[in-house]
Design a protein around this motif. Structure first.
Motif, PDB file in Angstrom:
ATOM      1  N   MET A  94       0.824  -1.204   0.000  1.00 50.50           N
ATOM      2  CA  MET A  94       0.000   0.000   0.000  1.00 50.50           C
ATOM      3  C   MET A  94       0.862   1.260   0.000  1.00 50.50           C
ATOM      4  O   MET A  94       0.589   2.225  -0.698  1.00 50.50           O
ATOM      5  CB  MET A  94      -0.940  -0.005   1.220  1.00 50.50           C
ATOM      6  CG  MET A  94      -1.846   1.231   1.298  1.00 50.50           C
ATOM      7  SD  MET A  94      -3.003   1.297  -0.097  1.00 50.50           S
ATOM      8  CE  MET A  94      -4.107  -0.019   0.369  1.00 50.50           C
ATOM      9  N   ALA A  95       1.969   1.218   0.772  1.00 50.90           N
ATOM     10  CA  ALA A  95       2.858   2.371   0.843  1.00 50.90           C
ATOM     11  C   ALA A  95       3.475   2.675  -0.520  1.00 50.90           C
ATOM     12  O   ALA A  95       3.605   3.826  -0.926  1.00 50.90           O
ATOM     13  CB  ALA A  95       3.953   2.124   1.880  1.00 50.90           C
ATOM     14  N   ARG A  96       3.867   1.584  -1.253  1.00 51.01           N
ATOM     15  CA  ARG A  96       4.468   1.779  -2.575  1.00 51.01           C
ATOM     16  C   ARG A  96       3.462   2.404  -3.531  1.00 51.01           C
ATOM     17  O   ARG A  96       3.795   3.320  -4.291  1.00 51.01           O
ATOM     18  CB  ARG A  96       4.968   0.448  -3.129  1.00 51.01           C
ATOM     19  CG  ARG A  96       5.470   0.559  -4.559  1.00 51.01           C
ATOM     20  CD  ARG A  96       5.964  -0.759  -5.092  1.00 51.01           C
ATOM     21  NE  ARG A  96       7.237  -1.106  -4.486  1.00 51.01           N
ATOM     22  CZ  ARG A  96       7.897  -2.219  -4.776  1.00 51.01           C
ATOM     23  NH1 ARG A  96       7.390  -3.092  -5.629  1.00 51.01           N
ATOM     24  NH2 ARG A  96       9.057  -2.472  -4.200  1.00 51.01           N
ATOM     25  N   LEU A  97       2.217   1.900  -3.507  1.00 47.00           N
ATOM     26  CA  LEU A  97       1.195   2.449  -4.390  1.00 47.00           C
ATOM     27  C   LEU A  97       0.948   3.913  -4.086  1.00 47.00           C
ATOM     28  O   LEU A  97       0.791   4.736  -4.994  1.00 47.00           O
ATOM     29  CB  LEU A  97      -0.109   1.656  -4.246  1.00 47.00           C
ATOM     30  CG  LEU A  97      -0.056   0.199  -4.689  1.00 47.00           C
ATOM     31  CD1 LEU A  97      -1.406  -0.461  -4.441  1.00 47.00           C
ATOM     32  CD2 LEU A  97       0.326   0.095  -6.144  1.00 47.00           C
ATOM     33  N   PHE A  98       0.933   4.267  -2.792  1.00 48.24           N
ATOM     34  CA  PHE A  98       0.704   5.640  -2.387  1.00 48.24           C
ATOM     35  C   PHE A  98       1.828   6.541  -2.889  1.00 48.24           C
ATOM     36  O   PHE A  98       1.592   7.629  -3.398  1.00 48.24           O
ATOM     37  CB  PHE A  98       0.583   5.715  -0.866  1.00 48.24           C
ATOM     38  CG  PHE A  98       0.221   7.084  -0.347  1.00 48.24           C
ATOM     39  CD1 PHE A  98      -1.013   7.650  -0.645  1.00 48.24           C
ATOM     40  CD2 PHE A  98       1.121   7.814   0.417  1.00 48.24           C
ATOM     41  CE1 PHE A  98      -1.348   8.909  -0.179  1.00 48.24           C
ATOM     42  CE2 PHE A  98       0.784   9.068   0.883  1.00 48.24           C
ATOM     43  CZ  PHE A  98      -0.445   9.627   0.592  1.00 48.24           C
ATOM     44  N   PRO A 153      10.028  -2.106 -10.877  1.00 47.74           N
ATOM     45  CA  PRO A 153      10.040  -3.267  -9.977  1.00 47.74           C
ATOM     46  C   PRO A 153       8.729  -4.054  -9.972  1.00 47.74           C
ATOM     47  O   PRO A 153       8.733  -5.273  -9.782  1.00 47.74           O
ATOM     48  CB  PRO A 153      10.327  -2.647  -8.606  1.00 47.74           C
ATOM     49  CG  PRO A 153      11.113  -1.407  -8.916  1.00 47.74           C
ATOM     50  CD  PRO A 153      10.493  -0.888 -10.184  1.00 47.74           C
ATOM     51  N   ASN A 154       7.615  -3.369 -10.200  1.00 45.18           N
ATOM     52  CA  ASN A 154       6.329  -4.067 -10.266  1.00 45.18           C
ATOM     53  C   ASN A 154       6.276  -5.009 -11.460  1.00 45.18           C
ATOM     54  O   ASN A 154       5.721  -6.116 -11.386  1.00 45.18           O
ATOM     55  CB  ASN A 154       5.183  -3.057 -10.352  1.00 45.18           C
ATOM     56  CG  ASN A 154       5.041  -2.222  -9.098  1.00 45.18           C
ATOM     57  OD1 ASN A 154       5.640  -2.524  -8.073  1.00 45.18           O
ATOM     58  ND2 ASN A 154       4.265  -1.155  -9.180  1.00 45.18           N
ATOM     59  N   LEU A 161      -0.207  -3.421 -10.754  1.00 43.52           N
ATOM     60  CA  LEU A 161      -0.504  -4.588 -11.596  1.00 43.52           C
ATOM     61  C   LEU A 161      -1.580  -5.486 -10.997  1.00 43.52           C
ATOM     62  O   LEU A 161      -2.309  -6.164 -11.723  1.00 43.52           O
ATOM     63  CB  LEU A 161       0.777  -5.386 -11.839  1.00 43.52           C
ATOM     64  CG  LEU A 161       1.766  -4.734 -12.820  1.00 43.52           C
ATOM     65  CD1 LEU A 161       3.096  -5.476 -12.815  1.00 43.52           C
ATOM     66  CD2 LEU A 161       1.194  -4.704 -14.228  1.00 43.52           C
ATOM     67  N   ASN A 162      -1.712  -5.502  -9.688  1.00 42.95           N
ATOM     68  CA  ASN A 162      -2.739  -6.345  -9.070  1.00 42.95           C
ATOM     69  C   ASN A 162      -4.139  -5.852  -9.383  1.00 42.95           C
ATOM     70  O   ASN A 162      -5.071  -6.651  -9.532  1.00 42.95           O
ATOM     71  CB  ASN A 162      -2.540  -6.385  -7.548  1.00 42.95           C
ATOM     72  CG  ASN A 162      -1.300  -7.153  -7.147  1.00 42.95           C
ATOM     73  OD1 ASN A 162      -0.913  -8.107  -7.811  1.00 42.95           O
ATOM     74  ND2 ASN A 162      -0.655  -6.730  -6.064  1.00 42.95           N
TER      75      ASN A 162
END
Length: 378
Positions: A1-5, A37-38, A321-322
């Protein structure tokens, strides 16, 4: 969640800085690097793609001259090879290249403004790349046209400068009227420079948006033989307004697939003006057949334009990607017309004679799964 934010914050910050004029670098490529990285994580989970197999698509200006010439030679090879379609049904389909144009004509109303627009064109562009390799000896990957890089003056880009490593230049300057998409440019006539100056267009027109109008096709469906020159009317009128870095970043900031598709195709468009990057790219090339959305693949630059369409979608997907891969939005007929049903991930994509296999949309939504194993340079 932190990465998406953090990715969302990055995109928003980049967009603000671009509009404020505080940065001048390639913010789209910066975002692509940030989310790479994703993609690596997706490759690790893929059943068909590995880092060793991964192919890299590059921007035309970054490709060595020898590879550009090989790509051009492979396209000319396709134009010289015989069609695989029934000549009695499709008398205007004269070459292997024309096969691709005919397939696009045949499915146009079900692949634009629909839930399959992105996945269909992803498979279609990949199938073109595959035929270049398997039937015409090309060893590179499908290039793309970075709209923003050349938005101020596309005529001077290495794509359209008319050199022997370009996809030919503008059309001859002739007297012609403005179109519904902008004023008349500096071309309008036959392309007379570069590798495709002697190209003959056979199919269409069906829905021409060009002056003077091309000769009518002997058949109403556009499949009759209607030989004529390749025409272009390249200008920066649209590219300098709708194909800039900030326009692409705005698109990449779309929060959901429906918004992303609609903004890309012009429902709302850049700044609400009703001109998305998809239409702006096609009508920056303009001419005949480039400005006819049925027959637009008949212009060799179509493939670079749709390479960038696919790159933009892939960057939007890589941000999450999810949540952004196994999803679908839209109907099965253009802009919901003709009583079409809702699109499904289980709907088939059938490219006929230009591809060996029929896939479901769900097999075509990732660049590193199903038949695909590629990404874009970053």
């Amino acid at each position: 969640m932190a990465r998406l934010f953090s990715v969302a914050l990055l995109a928003a910050a980049v967009q603000w800085m671009l509009f404020a004029g505080l940065v001048s670098g390639d913010a789209v490529q910066d975002l692509q690097k940030k989310v790479r990285p994703n993609l690596d994580a997706a490759i690790a989970k893929s059943k068909t793609c590995t880092k060793e197999k991964l192919q890299i698509r590059k921007e035309w200006g970054d490709i060595p001259a020898a590879e550009k010439k090989q790509y051009i030679a492979a396209m000319l090879c396709m134009m010289s090879k015989p069609s695989k379609m029934d000549q009695k049904k499709y008398p205007g389909v004269k070459s292997r290249y024309d096969d691709f144009v005919a397939v696009h004509i045949n499915q146009t109303m079900n692949i634009h403004g629909t839930g399959s627009f992105l996945s269909w064109h992803r498979y279609y562009t990949w199938a073109f790349e595959n035929v270049l390799r398997t039937e015409c000896g090309y060893t590179g990957t499908q290039p793309y046209w970075d709209w923003a890089k050349w938005s101020a003056d596309p005529e001077k880009s290495p794509i359209f400068d008319g050199s022997d490593t370009s996809l030919s230049g503008n059309g001859k300057k002739i007297s012609h009227k403005a179109s519904m998409y902008g004023p008349a440019g500096n071309g309008g006539g036959c392309v007379e420079t570069g590798p495709f100056k002697n190209m003959t267009v056979h199919l269409g027109p069906i829905s021409p948006a060009v002056d003077p109008a091309p000769p009518r096709n002997p058949r109403s469906d556009g499949y009759g033989d209607n030989p004529r020159c390749l025409r272009r009317d390249i200008s920066n009128y649209l590219s300098s307004r709708y194909l800039r870095t900030q326009d692409i970043v705005t698109l990449l900031n779309s929060k959901d697939l429906n918004t992303f598709q609609n903004v890309m195709q012009g429902a709302g468009g850049a700044g609400g003006a009703g001109m998305g990057v998809h239409s702006a790219g096609h009508f920056t090339i303009a001419g005949d057949p480039g400005a006819d959305f049925y027959t637009s693949p008949n212009d060799p630059a179509f493939w670079l334009h749709h390479g960038m369409i696919d790159r933009t979608w892939s960057i939007w997907q890589m941000q999450d990607l999810n949540a952004r891969v196994n999803i679908i939005s839209g109907g099965t007929s253009m802009m919901g017309g003709f009583g079409g049903k809702q699109q499904s991930l289980d709907d088939n994509v059938d490219l006929g004679v230009v591809a060996d296999k029929v896939y479901k949309i769900r097999d075509l939504v990732s660049t590193v799964d199903g038949p695909f194993c590629y990404t874009y340079d970053s």
